[in-house]
Design a protein around this motif. Structure first.
Motif, PDB file in Angstrom:
ATOM      1  N   GLN A 158       0.833  -1.212   0.000  1.00  0.00           N
ATOM      2  CA  GLN A 158       0.000   0.000   0.000  1.00  0.00           C
ATOM      3  C   GLN A 158       0.866   1.259   0.000  1.00  0.00           C
ATOM      4  N   LEU A 161     -11.093  -2.841   3.783  1.00  0.00           N
ATOM      5  CA  LEU A 161     -12.156  -1.850   3.642  1.00  0.00           C
ATOM      6  C   LEU A 161     -11.696  -0.687   2.767  1.00  0.00           C
ATOM      7  N   LYS A 162     -10.443  -0.284   2.975  1.00  0.00           N
ATOM      8  CA  LYS A 162      -9.895   0.831   2.198  1.00  0.00           C
ATOM      9  C   LYS A 162      -9.842   0.461   0.720  1.00  0.00           C
ATOM     10  N   GLU A 163      -9.411  -0.772   0.448  1.00  0.00           N
ATOM     11  CA  GLU A 163      -9.301  -1.240  -0.933  1.00  0.00           C
ATOM     12  C   GLU A 163     -10.679  -1.306  -1.577  1.00  0.00           C
ATOM     13  N   LYS A 164     -11.653  -1.784  -0.795  1.00  0.00           N
ATOM     14  CA  LYS A 164     -13.012  -1.894  -1.292  1.00  0.00           C
ATOM     15  C   LYS A 164     -13.518  -0.517  -1.700  1.00  0.00           C
ATOM     16  N   LYS A 165     -13.219   0.474  -0.870  1.00  0.00           N
ATOM     17  CA  LYS A 165     -13.642   1.841  -1.121  1.00  0.00           C
ATOM     18  C   LYS A 165     -13.008   2.376  -2.412  1.00  0.00           C
ATOM     19  N   SER A 166     -11.703   2.133  -2.567  1.00  0.00           N
ATOM     20  CA  SER A 166     -11.013   2.713  -3.718  1.00  0.00           C
ATOM     21  C   SER A 166     -11.445   2.037  -5.016  1.00  0.00           C
ATOM     22  N   TRP A 208      -8.905  -3.174   8.043  1.00  0.00           N
ATOM     23  CA  TRP A 208      -8.906  -1.776   7.624  1.00  0.00           C
ATOM     24  C   TRP A 208      -8.418  -1.647   6.180  1.00  0.00           C
ATOM     25  N   LEU A 209      -7.376  -2.428   5.855  1.00  0.00           N
ATOM     26  CA  LEU A 209      -6.848  -2.402   4.492  1.00  0.00           C
ATOM     27  C   LEU A 209      -7.879  -2.891   3.478  1.00  0.00           C
TER      28      LEU A 209
END
Lengths: 282, 352
Positions: free
Chosen positions: B288, B344-349, B341-342
């Motif tokens: 990341q 979720l962040k990836e899902k968002k992006s 958290w990672l």
């Protein structure tokens, strides 16, 4: 001859896909492989790409037998654009194109310039810092094209040197997913490479693109070359119906210098089975 | 837009600074507290630099003989687990691959647990503690290697490992090893059960300079050699066929990756037991920050893996002091929320 294939037989899962196939091509030609699905186009290209070490017969490039050519020598001589690409890591466009230079690691000082040149040729230079994963299908295909172009180059300019007898470029459906403009640009690029002496062998499905750009066409059927020659020799209604099972007209149009292939399905309708017939045939 | 060289240098510098901080902190904290200044002074005095900081010889001895070997062992094993994870994620071209996938941990666990349960039948082993220690290490290491070889062997076709088959073979071998490990656990005595559980959850408690030296070469060799095949591994991300077309000797690359990953993990497992999550989470986090280029990913993963294990070990021996929590539990407890958290962040992006 830049490429010589003699009695090439490739079996996959016990089934012969290519059967005693012969063909030759000279340096600087743009050759197109055509044929219906499953007739062996991609298998032939992959055999030329060194993917089937168990092939029978002979494949030679620039006079050297493929079996005696190391992976490194092959990669320095021949670049391949294959159909499906499964890159799942977020490499940038520039990093992907730079991978085309892998085989020259440590031997060329101006790798970076060649990569930039290749990206500009395929109009992906402005995308260079974007993650490959965020691109559209057509953009991805252009980036892959730029990568194989970077692998072919010896100097950062296509016209900068004569590649005769040195390089082969294999393209498996290179323009699939590209818009009409970039299809033309990509094949113009292939033509330009051929003019500098690169032997280009491409699998295409589009008759118009093939007619416009190919110098030599191979029509494959049942794992052999059914018809071979220039566009006007190969593109006859008889050949095309024999290979694709569909009636066509081959027309000339005053606006273009090549023959146009148009389906004649209106006159000889293709009979699809009705649902009832299909069920009955079980 | 930052220049690649600068970006690389700053990433390595950042993770190195983090590691230095983790080492100084965890060397100082414990039953006997040593201030960071004292830690630095004692360490530097060993190489002839004397800082004007006061400490007594007892403190120096504790630091040198007890704290430091444990911290250094954590650094080495953490680095080994993380680079093995990075190598295997590259090999499987999947960011969710983990050293456990190819049978390293389950093979090692099986032989270790068998030895714990069966060694009572071989009294000469239990009599000599040093011999017992070495036999345990060798047997465990051997178990890891045999399991990986089996998985690798099953997946070969025309002399090349087929990755999808390898994944399935890994699942099969893991299941078999876990079943036999379960059987051994079932027939074990209460006392044996305690050491089995302790071993399966991992601990750096057995650290000494001896264990450090035993593990070091097995991690050092992959650490030096993996970055040399990192660019080939990058090209391999395009696909096996594309890599071959680009001039990568794919068969050799795969074999090298498996050997290096097994080496980097197996020696650590042999002395510290099974420590999960470091190999999965660390390369993922580093990716990341640095991007997927293995030339930078592998060294940075080594550094962050070392940090994660050092800090986890610090927590596991201080939270419930004087008792110790198995370090594998701590790495999972720290690692999982971060991992979620990672995701979720990836899902968002991706949802743009």
């Amino acid at each position: 001859m830049m490429l010589e294939v003699e009695k090439l037989t490739v079996e996959l899962g016990g089934r012969p896909i290519l059967h005693n196939l012969d063909l030759t091509a000279g340096t600087g030609e743009l050759c197109v492989l055509m044929g219906a699905n499953g007739e062996g186009k991609s298998t032939l290209l992959r055999a030329l790409a060194g993917e089937y070490p168990g092939y029978k017969g002979r494949i030679a490039m620039a006079g050297k037998d493929l079996r005696n050519t190391s992976i490194k020598e092959q990669a320095q001589q021949r670049a391949v654009l294959s159909q499906q690409l499964s890159l799942h890591l977020p490499f940038t466009v520039e990093e992907v194109v730079m991978m085309g230079r892998f085989v020259y690691t440590g031997t060329h000082a101006n790798d970076k310039e060649m990569v930039q040149y290749a990206m500009k040729q395929l109009q992906v230079f402005d995308l260079r810092d974007r993650s490959f994963l965020t691109l559209s299908g057509g953009q991805k295909q252009r980036v892959q094209m730029a990568r194989v172009l970077a692998q072919v180059l010896e100097v950062p300019d296509i016209n900068g040197m004569d590649y005769a007898g040195k390089k082969i470029l294999l393209l498996d459906e290179p323009v699939t997913g590209m818009d009409i403009l970039h299809q033309q640009l990509s094949l113009q690029l292939a033509t330009q490479l051929a003019q500098q002496g690169v032997l280009v062998v491409a699998v295409l499905h589009d008759f118009q693109l093939t007619a416009a750009y190919a110098q030599r066409v191979w029509l494959l059927k049942h794992g052999r070359v059914f018809s071979e020659g220039g566009v006007r020799q190969v593109f006859t209604p008889v050949n095309i119906e024999a290979c694709f099972g569909i009636a066509v007209h081959v027309l000339d149009h005053p606006g273009v210098s090549y023959p146009l292939v148009v389906t004649a399905a209106g006159q000889h309708p293709i009979h699809l089975p009705t649902a009832a017939q299909a069920i009955k045939s079980f | 837009m930052m220049n690649t060289g600068l970006k690389r240098f700053s990433a390595v510098a950042f993770f190195s600074a983090l590691l230095l901080l983790a080492i100084i902190l965890s060397t100082g904290i414990g039953a006997m507290s040593i201030s960071p200044a004292q830690v630095v002074a004692i360490l530097l005095s060993k190489i002839g630099i004397h800082l004007p900081v006061e400490y007594n010889e007892g403190t120096a001895a504790v630091l040198w003989m007890i704290r430091l070997p444990r911290v250094v062992l954590g650094v080495i094993i953490g680095a080994g687990l993380a680079i093995a994870g990075a190598a295997l994620q590259g090999l499987f071209r999947n960011p969710l691959a983990d050293p456990g996938l190819i049978g390293v941990s389950s093979g090692a666990s099986l032989t270790a647990v068998m030895l714990i349960v069966l060694q009572s039948s071989f009294p000469f082993l239990t009599d000599n503690h040093l011999l017992q220690f070495y036999v345990m290490n060798i047997v465990t290491f051997g178990g890891a290697i045999i399991a990986v070889l089996l998985v690798f062997r099953i997946s070969l076709r025309n002399g090349q490992a087929v990755m999808s088959t390898m994944l399935l073979a890994g699942i099969a071998i893991n299941a078999l090893c876990n079943a036999i490990t379960g059987l051994m656990t079932y027939i074990s005595t209460n006392e044996q059960l305690r050491s089995i559980v302790f071993w399966l959850m991992g601990s750096l408690g057995g650290a000494s300079w001896q264990t450090v030296l035993a593990v070091l070469p097995f991690v050092l060799i992959p650490l030096i050699l993996l970055p040399r095949i990192a660019q080939a591994l990058n090209v391999y991300a395009l696909g096996e066929r594309e890599a071959m077309h680009s001039g990568v000797k794919v068969g050799r690359l795969k074999t090298q990756l498996i050997i290096f990953a097994t080496m980097a993990v197996a020696a650590g497992v042999a002395v510290a037991g099974v420590i999960g999550f470091v190999g999965l989470v660390v390369p993922h986090i580093v990716r990341q920050i640095t991007g997927p280029d293995n030339r930078i990913l592998i060294p940075c993963s080594a550094l962050l893996g070392a940090v994660l294990l050092t800090v986890s070990d610090l927590l596991c021996r201080t939270i419930a002091a004087p008792a110790e929590i198995p370090v594998g539990i701590v790495t999972a407890i720290i690692g999982t929320p971060f991992f979620i958290w990672l995701i979720l962040k990836e899902k968002k992006s991706l949802a743009i």
